[in-house]
Design a protein around this motif. Structure first.
Motif, PDB file in Angstrom:
ATOM      1  N   ARG A  16       0.823  -1.209   0.000  1.00  0.00           N
ATOM      2  CA  ARG A  16       0.000   0.000   0.000  1.00  0.00           C
ATOM      3  C   ARG A  16       0.857   1.259   0.000  1.00  0.00           C
ATOM      4  O   ARG A  16       2.023   1.216   0.360  1.00  0.00           O
ATOM      5  N   LYS A  17       0.239   2.368  -0.360  1.00  0.00           N
ATOM      6  CA  LYS A  17       0.924   3.661  -0.280  1.00  0.00           C
ATOM      7  C   LYS A  17       0.937   4.074   1.189  1.00  0.00           C
ATOM      8  O   LYS A  17       0.016   4.705   1.687  1.00  0.00           O
ATOM      9  N   ASP A  18       2.004   3.658   1.860  1.00  0.00           N
ATOM     10  CA  ASP A  18       2.160   3.879   3.291  1.00  0.00           C
ATOM     11  C   ASP A  18       3.659   3.855   3.571  1.00  0.00           C
ATOM     12  O   ASP A  18       4.366   2.991   3.035  1.00  0.00           O
ATOM     13  N   ARG A  19       4.149   4.763   4.395  1.00  0.00           N
ATOM     14  CA  ARG A  19       5.591   4.836   4.644  1.00  0.00           C
ATOM     15  C   ARG A  19       6.149   3.544   5.214  1.00  0.00           C
ATOM     16  O   ARG A  19       7.314   3.216   5.010  1.00  0.00           O
ATOM     17  N   ARG A  20       5.332   2.758   5.914  1.00  0.00           N
ATOM     18  CA  ARG A  20       5.802   1.482   6.475  1.00  0.00           C
ATOM     19  C   ARG A  20       6.037   0.434   5.390  1.00  0.00           C
ATOM     20  O   ARG A  20       6.702  -0.569   5.633  1.00  0.00           O
ATOM     21  N   PRO A  62      -0.012   6.960  -7.170  1.00  0.00           N
ATOM     22  CA  PRO A  62      -1.104   7.910  -6.924  1.00  0.00           C
ATOM     23  C   PRO A  62      -1.836   7.581  -5.620  1.00  0.00           C
ATOM     24  O   PRO A  62      -1.774   6.448  -5.140  1.00  0.00           O
ATOM     25  N   PRO A  63      -2.545   8.550  -5.053  1.00  0.00           N
ATOM     26  CA  PRO A  63      -3.324   8.285  -3.839  1.00  0.00           C
ATOM     27  C   PRO A  63      -4.274   7.109  -4.029  1.00  0.00           C
ATOM     28  O   PRO A  63      -4.870   6.928  -5.099  1.00  0.00           O
ATOM     29  N   GLY A  64      -4.377   6.288  -3.011  1.00  0.00           N
ATOM     30  CA  GLY A  64      -5.279   5.148  -3.039  1.00  0.00           C
ATOM     31  C   GLY A  64      -4.736   3.929  -3.755  1.00  0.00           C
ATOM     32  O   GLY A  64      -5.421   2.920  -3.882  1.00  0.00           O
ATOM     33  N   ARG A  65      -3.525   4.004  -4.224  1.00  0.00           N
ATOM     34  CA  ARG A  65      -2.909   2.873  -4.931  1.00  0.00           C
ATOM     35  C   ARG A  65      -1.688   2.399  -4.167  1.00  0.00           C
ATOM     36  O   ARG A  65      -1.414   2.852  -3.073  1.00  0.00           O
ATOM     37  N   GLY A  66      -0.931   1.513  -4.789  1.00  0.00           N
ATOM     38  CA  GLY A  66       0.265   0.991  -4.157  1.00  0.00           C
ATOM     39  C   GLY A  66       1.295   0.618  -5.199  1.00  0.00           C
ATOM     40  O   GLY A  66       1.210   1.043  -6.349  1.00  0.00           O
ATOM     41  N   PHE A  67       2.259  -0.185  -4.783  1.00  0.00           N
ATOM     42  CA  PHE A  67       3.294  -0.642  -5.700  1.00  0.00           C
ATOM     43  C   PHE A  67       3.512  -2.133  -5.481  1.00  0.00           C
ATOM     44  O   PHE A  67       3.148  -2.687  -4.442  1.00  0.00           O
ATOM     45  N   ALA A  68       4.097  -2.780  -6.461  1.00  0.00           N
ATOM     46  CA  ALA A  68       4.366  -4.212  -6.374  1.00  0.00           C
ATOM     47  C   ALA A  68       5.859  -4.454  -6.525  1.00  0.00           C
ATOM     48  O   ALA A  68       6.556  -3.718  -7.227  1.00  0.00           O
ATOM     49  N   SER A  86       1.991   2.618 -10.558  1.00  0.00           N
ATOM     50  CA  SER A  86       0.931   2.946 -11.515  1.00  0.00           C
ATOM     51  C   SER A  86       0.814   4.439 -11.759  1.00  0.00           C
ATOM     52  O   SER A  86      -0.183   4.905 -12.275  1.00  0.00           O
ATOM     53  N   GLY A  87       1.844   5.178 -11.396  1.00  0.00           N
ATOM     54  CA  GLY A  87       1.799   6.626 -11.553  1.00  0.00           C
ATOM     55  C   GLY A  87       2.508   7.102 -12.796  1.00  0.00           C
ATOM     56  O   GLY A  87       3.154   6.347 -13.508  1.00  0.00           O
ATOM     57  N   GLY A  88       2.401   8.390 -13.030  1.00  0.00           N
ATOM     58  CA  GLY A  88       3.000   8.966 -14.213  1.00  0.00           C
ATOM     59  C   GLY A  88       4.359   9.587 -13.978  1.00  0.00           C
ATOM     60  O   GLY A  88       4.941  10.133 -14.887  1.00  0.00           O
ATOM     61  N   GLY A  89       4.868   9.544 -12.749  1.00  0.00           N
ATOM     62  CA  GLY A  89       6.165  10.157 -12.465  1.00  0.00           C
ATOM     63  C   GLY A  89       7.267   9.538 -13.300  1.00  0.00           C
ATOM     64  O   GLY A  89       7.250   8.352 -13.588  1.00  0.00           O
ATOM     65  N   ARG A  90       8.217  10.351 -13.698  1.00  0.00           N
ATOM     66  CA  ARG A  90       9.349   9.879 -14.492  1.00  0.00           C
ATOM     67  C   ARG A  90      10.533   9.566 -13.586  1.00  0.00           C
ATOM     68  O   ARG A  90      10.683  10.165 -12.529  1.00  0.00           O
ATOM     69  N   VAL A  91      11.364   8.661 -14.042  1.00  0.00           N
ATOM     70  CA  VAL A  91      12.601   8.355 -13.342  1.00  0.00           C
ATOM     71  C   VAL A  91      13.691   9.197 -13.973  1.00  0.00           C
ATOM     72  O   VAL A  91      13.959   9.101 -15.163  1.00  0.00           O
ATOM     73  N   ARG A  92      14.304  10.041 -13.159  1.00  0.00           N
ATOM     74  CA  ARG A  92      15.391  10.889 -13.636  1.00  0.00           C
ATOM     75  C   ARG A  92      16.696  10.106 -13.579  1.00  0.00           C
ATOM     76  O   ARG A  92      16.896   9.292 -12.692  1.00  0.00           O
ATOM     77  N   GLN A  93      17.572  10.403 -14.505  1.00  0.00           N
ATOM     78  CA  GLN A  93      18.894   9.792 -14.452  1.00  0.00           C
ATOM     79  C   GLN A  93      19.593  10.288 -13.194  1.00  0.00           C
ATOM     80  O   GLN A  93      19.413  11.438 -12.781  1.00  0.00           O
ATOM     81  N   GLY A 124       1.820   3.483 -15.543  1.00  0.00           N
ATOM     82  CA  GLY A 124       3.012   3.540 -14.703  1.00  0.00           C
ATOM     83  C   GLY A 124       4.288   3.068 -15.359  1.00  0.00           C
ATOM     84  O   GLY A 124       4.475   3.209 -16.561  1.00  0.00           O
ATOM     85  N   LYS A 125       5.152   2.488 -14.513  1.00  0.00           N
ATOM     86  CA  LYS A 125       6.478   2.080 -14.962  1.00  0.00           C
ATOM     87  C   LYS A 125       6.998   0.959 -14.079  1.00  0.00           C
ATOM     88  O   LYS A 125       6.460   0.668 -13.023  1.00  0.00           O
ATOM     89  N   ILE A 126       8.071   0.352 -14.560  1.00  0.00           N
ATOM     90  CA  ILE A 126       8.795  -0.676 -13.822  1.00  0.00           C
ATOM     91  C   ILE A 126      10.235  -0.192 -13.705  1.00  0.00           C
ATOM     92  O   ILE A 126      10.869   0.125 -14.715  1.00  0.00           O
ATOM     93  N   VAL A 127      10.745  -0.124 -12.495  1.00  0.00           N
ATOM     94  CA  VAL A 127      12.162   0.144 -12.290  1.00  0.00           C
ATOM     95  C   VAL A 127      12.758  -1.171 -11.798  1.00  0.00           C
ATOM     96  O   VAL A 127      12.258  -1.766 -10.845  1.00  0.00           O
ATOM     97  N   TRP A 128      13.812  -1.634 -12.471  1.00  0.00           N
ATOM     98  CA  TRP A 128      14.358  -2.950 -12.174  1.00  0.00           C
ATOM     99  C   TRP A 128      15.861  -2.889 -11.917  1.00  0.00           C
ATOM    100  O   TRP A 128      16.542  -1.968 -12.356  1.00  0.00           O
TER     101      TRP A 128
END
Length: 138
Positions: A16-20, A62-68, A86-93, A124-128
């Motif tokens: 979940r979108k939670d700091r923990r 995004p709010p209400g979502r999470g990551f895998a 699942s967000g639109g944020g870009r990964v900067r070099q 969204g995106k996948i960072v691997w």
């Protein structure tokens, strides 16, 4: 091996979108590393997981979502760690400047992982990251 095909070992978990969730994601990956006897590079892997999970929470979820988090251990002893958001944020070099306020986490990822990258997904995106690993007992 008698022509037998070995399938990679895999694990996946949603957070979940939670700091923990960063700590919980590290614990999830740490347990897999122990189960797969891959603790030799464990600190590097876990630090990268922390950085990628934190980036997903701050910039990609995004709010209400999470990551895998997906883990795959291939036959050649290559561990692939993927963080999906699942967000639109870009990964900067990564930025090498000491004055930079952003990008230092990805500098760590680039330094510790054997390979890393970003792939698009919808949404969204996948960072691997990938790590060549040997068994801790070897």
């Amino acid at each position: 091996m008698n022509g037998e095909v070995q399938h990679p070992l895999t694990r996946a978990a949603f957070f979940r979108k939670d700091r923990r969730s960063v700590r919980i994601a590290r614990e999830f990956v740490g347990a897999a590393l122990v189960d797969w006897a891959l603790t030799a590079r464990g600190d590097d892997v876990l630090l990268c997981v922390s950085e990628l999970a934190t980036n997903a929470l701050l910039h990609g979820v995004p709010p209400g979502r999470g990551f895998a988090v997906f883990l795959t251990l291939h036959e050649g002893r290559v561990l692939r760690v993927e963080v999906h958001d699942s967000g639109g944020g870009r990964v900067r070099q990564p930025e090498a400047s000491a004055e930079s306020e952003h990008g230092r986490g990805l500098l760590l990822v680039a330094a510790l992982a054997d390979k890393w990258g970003v792939e698009e997904r919808s949404p969204g995106k996948i960072v691997w990251t990938e790590f060549g690993c040997r068994s801790s007992g070897a």
